[in-house]
Design an enzyme around this catalytic site. Structure first.
Site, short mmCIF file in Angstrom:
data_model
loop_
_atom_site.label_atom_id
_atom_site.label_comp_id
_atom_site.label_asym_id
_atom_site.label_seq_id
_atom_site.Cartn_x
_atom_site.Cartn_y
_atom_site.Cartn_z
N CYS A 1 0.83 -1.20 0.00
CA CYS A 1 0.00 0.00 0.00
C CYS A 1 0.87 1.26 0.00
O CYS A 1 2.02 1.24 0.45
CB CYS A 1 -0.89 0.04 1.24
SG CYS A 1 -2.12 -1.27 1.32
N GLU B 1 0.55 3.89 1.88
CA GLU B 1 0.86 4.34 3.23
C GLU B 1 2.08 3.57 3.77
O GLU B 1 2.96 4.14 4.41
CB GLU B 1 -0.33 4.11 4.18
CG GLU B 1 -1.59 4.85 3.77
CD GLU B 1 -2.52 4.01 2.88
OE1 GLU B 1 -2.02 3.30 1.97
OE2 GLU B 1 -3.73 4.08 3.11
ZN ZN Z 1 -3.05 -0.47 3.33
#
Ligand code: ZN
Length: 139
Positions: A54, A56
């Site tokens: 991801c 993040e």
């Molecule tokens: Zn994530």
């Protein structure tokens, strides 16, 4: 340009480099630490789907590699106009590096317009963090 605007710009720029041949769901993220340093990341997919990362998590990895240890504010820019909030795993990853005053999480659309701004405590209440490991379990 204030700090939030700088973060949005960095997240939008990272989103442009997202590697998403399978989902076509590019996400960019940018965070700032207590000393004002900005780190960005984008999602990186993989033919073996569970190995994708991801945005993040990528931004946090960049922060750690750069010596940062606290996420004061993180901006997530998703595709389109829906609210692309952090997944459960990323909420826990942010939790690991949350600052003592908490972490602000802002979600923007693909144009960088703010859709929502909240806190990690709101997205991950009663969370488990590093301090939980140091507490005695016999008391
Ligand atoms: Zn994530």
């Amino acid at each position: 340009m204030n700090k939030t605007e700088a973060l949005i710009k960095a997240a939008c720029k990272a989103q442009l480099n997202a590697y998403t041949p399978y989902s076509s769901h590019p996400v960019g993220a940018a965070l700032c630490t207590a000393d004002g340093a900005i780190y960005a990341g984008c999602n990186v997919e993989n033919a073996a789907y569970p190995l994708g990362m991801c945005a993040e998590a990528a931004a946090i990895s960049a922060m750690v590699a750069g010596g940062g240890r606290t996420v004061e504010h993180i901006i997530i820019v998703g595709p389109g106009s829906h609210t692309c909030t952090p997944c459960g795993g990323c909420r826990q990853k942010i939790r690991e590096f949350t600052s003592t005053k908490g972490t602000t999480i802002t979600v923007c659309d693909s144009k960088g317009e703010v859709l929502m701004s909240t806190t990690l405590d709101t997205l991950l209440p009663y969370s488990f963090g590093p301090e939980n490991l140091s507490e005695s379990s016999d008391g």
